[in-house]
Design a protein around this motif. Structure first.
Motif, mmCIF file in Angstrom:
data_model
loop_
_atom_site.group_PDB
_atom_site.id
_atom_site.type_symbol
_atom_site.label_atom_id
_atom_site.label_comp_id
_atom_site.label_asym_id
_atom_site.label_seq_id
_atom_site.Cartn_x
_atom_site.Cartn_y
_atom_site.Cartn_z
ATOM 1 N N ASN A 57 21.562 1.592 70.089
ATOM 2 C CA ASN A 57 22.940 1.132 70.264
ATOM 3 C C ASN A 57 23.207 -0.004 69.281
ATOM 4 N N GLU A 58 24.473 -0.399 69.173
ATOM 5 C CA GLU A 58 24.868 -1.436 68.227
ATOM 6 C C GLU A 58 25.547 -2.596 68.950
ATOM 7 N N LYS A 59 25.052 -2.937 70.136
ATOM 8 C CA LYS A 59 25.646 -4.020 70.919
ATOM 9 C C LYS A 59 24.683 -5.196 70.995
ATOM 10 N N ILE A 60 25.229 -6.381 70.792
ATOM 11 C CA ILE A 60 24.424 -7.592 70.771
ATOM 12 C C ILE A 60 23.847 -7.865 72.156
ATOM 13 N N TYR A 61 22.625 -8.363 72.200
ATOM 14 C CA TYR A 61 21.916 -8.742 73.423
ATOM 15 C C TYR A 61 21.745 -7.573 74.391
ATOM 16 N N GLN A 62 21.484 -6.382 73.831
ATOM 17 C CA GLN A 62 21.130 -5.236 74.659
ATOM 18 C C GLN A 62 19.807 -4.662 74.182
ATOM 19 N N GLU A 63 19.131 -3.954 75.081
ATOM 20 C CA GLU A 63 17.833 -3.385 74.743
ATOM 21 C C GLU A 63 17.977 -2.309 73.670
ATOM 22 N N LEU A 69 20.188 -6.436 64.628
ATOM 23 C CA LEU A 69 20.819 -7.252 65.661
ATOM 24 C C LEU A 69 19.814 -8.187 66.320
ATOM 25 N N SER A 70 18.561 -7.780 66.402
ATOM 26 C CA SER A 70 17.536 -8.663 66.973
ATOM 27 C C SER A 70 17.359 -9.906 66.125
ATOM 28 N N LEU A 71 17.396 -9.748 64.798
ATOM 29 C CA LEU A 71 17.288 -10.910 63.915
ATOM 30 C C LEU A 71 18.525 -11.803 64.013
ATOM 31 N N MET A 82 25.917 -19.252 63.559
ATOM 32 C CA MET A 82 25.773 -17.948 64.203
ATOM 33 C C MET A 82 25.997 -18.051 65.709
ATOM 34 N N GLN A 83 25.668 -19.196 66.298
ATOM 35 C CA GLN A 83 25.953 -19.403 67.722
ATOM 36 C C GLN A 83 27.456 -19.315 67.986
ATOM 37 N N GLU A 84 28.239 -19.989 67.133
ATOM 38 C CA GLU A 84 29.695 -19.944 67.287
ATOM 39 C C GLU A 84 30.218 -18.526 67.105
ATOM 40 N N HIS A 85 29.647 -17.802 66.147
ATOM 41 C CA HIS A 85 30.080 -16.429 65.880
ATOM 42 C C HIS A 85 29.797 -15.531 67.092
ATOM 43 N N ILE A 86 28.620 -15.667 67.676
ATOM 44 C CA ILE A 86 28.270 -14.861 68.845
ATOM 45 C C ILE A 86 29.175 -15.194 70.023
ATOM 46 N N GLN A 87 29.499 -16.469 70.202
ATOM 47 C CA GLN A 87 30.382 -16.877 71.285
ATOM 48 C C GLN A 87 31.775 -16.262 71.119
ATOM 49 N N ARG A 88 32.257 -16.223 69.885
ATOM 50 C CA ARG A 88 33.562 -15.595 69.632
ATOM 51 C C ARG A 88 33.529 -14.119 69.994
ATOM 52 N N ILE A 89 32.405 -13.450 69.696
ATOM 53 C CA ILE A 89 32.275 -12.032 70.031
ATOM 54 C C ILE A 89 32.262 -11.843 71.545
#
Length: 254
Positions: A57-63, A69-71, A82-89
């Motif tokens: 899959n192509e979803k962040i923080y999923q198995e 995405l793991s990197l 990148m923390q701010e970017h992930i929070q926006r997502i």
């Protein structure tokens, strides 16, 4: 006139009514610049180490979401950008997050194009070059030909001989004439002068090494200085096969 002068002064001092809007635009521009620089570094690292990008899959923080995405998740643990970017997502503040397969493929193609251009510049600077070719079927049974260039790297100290893999060429016609036309077209498209070709190396197939209709003969007709050398690895492979076939113990073993 007074209004014009006042406007000129405010423009020089950056005190216009849309100052805050411009600052927000500049902050967003800098944010995306930093995000893309990190994504490009991840893509370069995976490509350099020949690692797969995507998982199931192509979803962040999923198995099983893949190495790419793991990197990104790992970088987000330490990097505020990148923390701010992930929070926006996560909060659905943005729809274009640049972590999908399309942006990955686009950046891979851009990096590959840049690398190819650098290789071509080096070979044009060196002037003379040789080609090494080999054909194989891919998973879709499409014949593809690896196109490798060999030249002297005069920018290195000390000067050394390098081999560069340039790309895979699509070969619909695997006859000597068909492969010869593909090679000639590619050399012209790159911008090389066929008269500067000084060597050619292939396997022992009749379509490649044939004395009358093979690729090496056709290239020699165009440029008599493009000397042909059979591939040492293929020669060794044929030699080992002949040795094994002439030995009863080896035949029984295999």
């Amino acid at each position: 006139m007074a209004a014009w002068i006042d406007l000129e002064i405010r423009l020089q001092k950056d005190k216009t009514i849309d100052k805050d809007v411009h600052e927000q635009i500049n902050r967003d521009r800098e944010h995306w610049k930093n995000v893309l620089s990190r994504i490009i570094v991840v893509i370069k690292t995976l490509g350099k180490n020949n690692l797969e990008f995507r998982g199931k899959n192509e979803k962040i923080y999923q198995e099983n979401n893949g190495i790419f995405l793991s990197l990104i998740e790992m970088i987000a643990e330490f990097d505020p950008v990148m923390q701010e970017h992930i929070q926006r997502i996560k909060h659905d503040e943005i729809h274009s997050h640049y972590l999908g397969h399309r942006i990955q493929n686009e950046l891979i193609n851009l990096l590959a194009s840049e690398i190819k251009n650098k290789i071509i510049e080096k070979i044009i600077e060196a002037k003379y070059f040789s080609i090494i070719l080999d054909c194989t079927l891919d998973i879709s049974h499409q014949e593809q030909m690896s196109f490798i260039l060999r030249s002297v790297d005069i920018s290195a100290t000390p000067i050394k001989i390098n081999e560069y893999f340039l790309e895979f060429l699509k070969a619909d016609n695997t006859s000597g004439k068909g492969l010869f036309e593909v090679i000639i077209d590619e050399i012209k498209n790159i911008g090389f002068d066929i008269d500067n070709l000084r060597g050619q190396g292939y396997d022992n197939g009749s379509n490649m090494k044939g004395k009358h209709q093979g690729v090496q003969k056709r290239l020699l007709d165009v440029n008599p200085r493009s000397f042909y050398t059979p591939c040492g690895c293929h020669n060794l492979n044929l030699l080992l096969c002949d040795i094994a076939n002439s030995c009863t113990k080896a035949i029984s073993l295999f």
